[in-house]
Design a protein around this motif. Structure first.
Motif, PDB file in Angstrom:
ATOM      1  N   CYS A  60      12.478  96.898  39.899  1.00  6.98           N
ATOM      2  CA  CYS A  60      12.265  96.791  38.458  1.00  6.98           C
ATOM      3  C   CYS A  60      13.529  96.317  37.752  1.00  6.98           C
ATOM      4  CB  CYS A  60      11.863  98.146  37.868  1.00  6.98           C
ATOM      5  SG  CYS A  60      10.300  98.786  38.437  1.00  6.98           S
ATOM      6  N   PRO A  61      13.657  95.008  37.507  1.00  3.04           N
ATOM      7  CA  PRO A  61      14.738  94.554  36.639  1.00  3.04           C
ATOM      8  C   PRO A  61      14.530  95.155  35.245  1.00  3.04           C
ATOM      9  CG  PRO A  61      13.741  92.718  37.826  1.00  3.04           C
ATOM     10  CD  PRO A  61      12.852  93.906  38.028  1.00  3.04           C
ATOM     11  N   VAL A  62      15.620  95.442  34.559  1.00  2.00           N
ATOM     12  CA  VAL A  62      15.545  96.084  33.242  1.00  2.00           C
ATOM     13  C   VAL A  62      16.152  95.161  32.199  1.00  2.00           C
ATOM     14  CG1 VAL A  62      16.283  98.071  31.868  1.00  2.00           C
ATOM     15  CG2 VAL A  62      15.612  98.384  34.262  1.00  2.00           C
ATOM     16  N   ALA A  63      15.444  94.975  31.097  1.00  4.44           N
ATOM     17  CA  ALA A  63      15.932  94.147  29.987  1.00  4.44           C
ATOM     18  C   ALA A  63      16.774  95.024  29.070  1.00  4.44           C
ATOM     19  CB  ALA A  63      14.756  93.534  29.232  1.00  4.44           C
ATOM     20  N   SER A  64      18.062  95.113  29.395  1.00  3.30           N
ATOM     21  CA  SER A  64      18.958  96.009  28.674  1.00  3.30           C
ATOM     22  C   SER A  64      20.372  95.470  28.772  1.00  3.30           C
ATOM     23  CB  SER A  64      18.878  97.406  29.301  1.00  3.30           C
ATOM     24  OG  SER A  64      19.920  98.245  28.865  1.00  3.30           O
ATOM     25  N   ASP A  65      21.198  95.825  27.819  1.00  2.44           N
ATOM     26  CA  ASP A  65      22.608  95.456  27.883  1.00  2.44           C
ATOM     27  C   ASP A  65      23.415  96.437  28.724  1.00  2.44           C
ATOM     28  OD1 ASP A  65      22.311  93.182  26.311  1.00  2.44           O
ATOM     29  OD2 ASP A  65      22.676  94.277  24.444  1.00  2.44           O
ATOM     30  N   THR A  66      22.798  97.538  29.134  1.00  2.53           N
ATOM     31  CA  THR A  66      23.523  98.545  29.910  1.00  2.53           C
ATOM     32  C   THR A  66      22.934  98.749  31.306  1.00  2.53           C
ATOM     33  OG1 THR A  66      22.226 100.301  28.866  1.00  2.53           O
ATOM     34  CG2 THR A  66      24.366  99.777  27.872  1.00  2.53           C
ATOM     35  N   VAL A  67      21.624  98.860  31.404  1.00  6.42           N
ATOM     36  CA  VAL A  67      20.960  99.065  32.692  1.00  6.42           C
ATOM     37  C   VAL A  67      20.472  97.715  33.199  1.00  6.42           C
ATOM     38  CG1 VAL A  67      19.079 100.213  33.903  1.00  6.42           C
ATOM     39  CG2 VAL A  67      20.266 101.395  32.044  1.00  6.42           C
ATOM     40  N   ALA A  68      20.842  97.376  34.433  1.00 10.65           N
ATOM     41  CA  ALA A  68      20.443  96.094  35.017  1.00 10.65           C
ATOM     42  C   ALA A  68      19.125  96.194  35.770  1.00 10.65           C
ATOM     43  CB  ALA A  68      21.536  95.588  35.951  1.00 10.65           C
ATOM     44  N   GLY A  69      18.871  97.333  36.417  1.00  8.13           N
ATOM     45  CA  GLY A  69      17.637  97.457  37.175  1.00  8.13           C
ATOM     46  C   GLY A  69      17.532  98.781  37.894  1.00  8.13           C
ATOM     47  N   VAL A  70      16.348  98.986  38.461  1.00  9.98           N
ATOM     48  CA  VAL A  70      16.024 100.187  39.212  1.00  9.98           C
ATOM     49  C   VAL A  70      15.305  99.741  40.478  1.00  9.98           C
ATOM     50  CG1 VAL A  70      14.669 102.325  39.206  1.00  9.98           C
ATOM     51  CG2 VAL A  70      15.767 101.541  37.096  1.00  9.98           C
ATOM     52  N   ALA A  71      15.656 100.359  41.587  1.00  9.42           N
ATOM     53  CA  ALA A  71      14.957 100.076  42.840  1.00  9.42           C
ATOM     54  C   ALA A  71      14.657 101.399  43.538  1.00  9.42           C
ATOM     55  CB  ALA A  71      15.802  99.186  43.741  1.00  9.42           C
ATOM     56  N   ILE A  72      13.431 101.528  44.017  1.00  4.97           N
ATOM     57  CA  ILE A  72      13.063 102.642  44.879  1.00  4.97           C
ATOM     58  C   ILE A  72      13.184 102.098  46.303  1.00  4.97           C
ATOM     59  CG2 ILE A  72      11.293 104.298  45.578  1.00  4.97           C
ATOM     60  CD1 ILE A  72      12.210 104.694  42.686  1.00  4.97           C
ATOM     61  N   MET A  73      14.084 102.704  47.066  1.00  8.95           N
ATOM     62  CA  MET A  73      14.383 102.202  48.402  1.00  8.95           C
ATOM     63  C   MET A  73      13.823 103.138  49.464  1.00  8.95           C
ATOM     64  SD  MET A  73      18.237 100.788  47.599  1.00  8.95           S
ATOM     65  CE  MET A  73      18.324  99.742  49.065  1.00  8.95           C
ATOM     66  N   THR A  74      13.398 102.566  50.587  1.00 11.40           N
ATOM     67  CA  THR A  74      12.727 103.317  51.647  1.00 11.40           C
ATOM     68  C   THR A  74      13.692 103.880  52.683  1.00 11.40           C
ATOM     69  OG1 THR A  74      12.389 101.287  52.929  1.00 11.40           O
ATOM     70  CG2 THR A  74      10.625 101.928  51.388  1.00 11.40           C
ATOM     71  N   VAL A  75      14.978 103.742  52.427  1.00  8.54           N
ATOM     72  CA  VAL A  75      15.998 104.213  53.371  1.00  8.54           C
ATOM     73  C   VAL A  75      16.721 105.427  52.778  1.00  8.54           C
ATOM     74  CG1 VAL A  75      16.289 101.926  54.403  1.00  8.54           C
ATOM     75  CG2 VAL A  75      17.709 102.581  52.450  1.00  8.54           C
ATOM     76  N   PRO A  76      17.383 106.219  53.628  1.00 11.58           N
ATOM     77  CA  PRO A  76      18.124 107.376  53.112  1.00 11.58           C
ATOM     78  C   PRO A  76      19.208 106.953  52.114  1.00 11.58           C
ATOM     79  CG  PRO A  76      17.904 107.500  55.502  1.00 11.58           C
ATOM     80  CD  PRO A  76      17.420 106.141  55.094  1.00 11.58           C
ATOM     81  N   ALA A  77      19.589 107.873  51.258  1.00  7.48           N
ATOM     82  CA  ALA A  77      20.535 107.574  50.173  1.00  7.48           C
ATOM     83  C   ALA A  77      21.855 107.013  50.686  1.00  7.48           C
ATOM     84  CB  ALA A  77      20.770 108.824  49.323  1.00  7.48           C
ATOM     85  N   GLU A  78      22.377 107.533  51.776  1.00  6.95           N
ATOM     86  CA  GLU A  78      23.654 107.026  52.301  1.00  6.95           C
ATOM     87  C   GLU A  78      23.516 105.556  52.706  1.00  6.95           C
ATOM     88  OE1 GLU A  78      26.118 107.839  56.277  1.00  6.95           O
ATOM     89  OE2 GLU A  78      26.058 109.573  54.934  1.00  6.95           O
ATOM     90  N   GLN A  79      22.435 105.223  53.375  1.00 11.03           N
ATOM     91  CA  GLN A  79      22.204 103.827  53.767  1.00 11.03           C
ATOM     92  C   GLN A  79      21.960 102.952  52.543  1.00 11.03           C
ATOM     93  OE1 GLN A  79      19.041 103.310  56.626  1.00 11.03           O
ATOM     94  NE2 GLN A  79      19.333 101.105  56.734  1.00 11.03           N
ATOM     95  N   ALA A  80      21.196 103.462  51.588  1.00  4.81           N
ATOM     96  CA  ALA A  80      20.944 102.707  50.354  1.00  4.81           C
ATOM     97  C   ALA A  80      22.253 102.420  49.628  1.00  4.81           C
ATOM     98  CB  ALA A  80      19.979 103.474  49.454  1.00  4.81           C
ATOM     99  N   ALA A  81      23.156 103.389  49.589  1.00  2.00           N
ATOM    100  CA  ALA A  81      24.448 103.195  48.930  1.00  2.00           C
ATOM    101  C   ALA A  81      25.256 102.105  49.629  1.00  2.00           C
ATOM    102  CB  ALA A  81      25.223 104.507  48.890  1.00  2.00           C
ATOM    103  N   GLN A  82      25.213 102.091  50.952  1.00  3.23           N
ATOM    104  CA  GLN A  82      25.912 101.046  51.701  1.00  3.23           C
ATOM    105  C   GLN A  82      25.311  99.671  51.429  1.00  3.23           C
ATOM    106  OE1 GLN A  82      25.567 102.468  55.726  1.00  3.23           O
ATOM    107  NE2 GLN A  82      27.311 103.862  55.526  1.00  3.23           N
ATOM    108  N   ILE A  83      24.000  99.597  51.400  1.00  5.75           N
ATOM    109  CA  ILE A  83      23.314  98.331  51.118  1.00  5.75           C
ATOM    110  C   ILE A  83      23.694  97.831  49.735  1.00  5.75           C
ATOM    111  CG2 ILE A  83      21.040  97.319  50.644  1.00  5.75           C
ATOM    112  CD1 ILE A  83      19.976  99.154  52.953  1.00  5.75           C
ATOM    113  N   MET A  84      23.677  98.727  48.760  1.00  2.73           N
ATOM    114  CA  MET A  84      23.966  98.312  47.390  1.00  2.73           C
ATOM    115  C   MET A  84      25.446  98.000  47.196  1.00  2.73           C
ATOM    116  SD  MET A  84      21.016  97.992  46.332  1.00  2.73           S
ATOM    117  CE  MET A  84      21.598  97.309  44.801  1.00  2.73           C
TER     118      MET A  84
END
Length: 112
Positions: A60-84
């Protein structure tokens, strides 16, 4: 709210919960740096590729000057943090990302 839900229905739904990760992308001051448009296109291609590969379940890209987007990821948080952390916009200082473990319910989705 017009639908009445019982405690038993809540418990039944809760029993189906699966673990996911929530990635919250925020714009950083580097958003307007030289070359930002191309870096953002690289970011967009990467995010859509992660979605196509099933690593991102909801994008979900977000139309905002502060928030760029939101993603629900299927991997554990540690892996998601590395990916991002490897994202072109994050590496360039255009965005920063917060990742949180979360739960979701299989079958939930955005309306067509």
């Amino acid at each position: 709210m017009s639908t009445t839900v019982t405690d038993e229905q809540v418990q039944a739904l809760a029993a189906t919960a699966k673990s996911f990760s929530l990635a919250l992308l925020h714009w950083s001051p580097g958003r307007t740096m030289d070359g930002a448009d191309e870096i953002e296109r690289q970011h967009q291609r990467r995010m859509v590729s992660l979605r196509a590969d099933g690593v991102i379940a909801v994008l979900c890209p977000v139309a905002s000057d502060t928030v760029a987007g939101v993603a629900i990821m299927t991997v554990p948080a540690e892996q998601a943090a590395q990916i991002m952390a490897a994202d072109p916009c994050v590496q360039a200082g255009m965005m920063h990302c917060d990742v949180h473990p979360c739960h979701g319910f299989p079958g939930d989705g955005l309306p067509a």
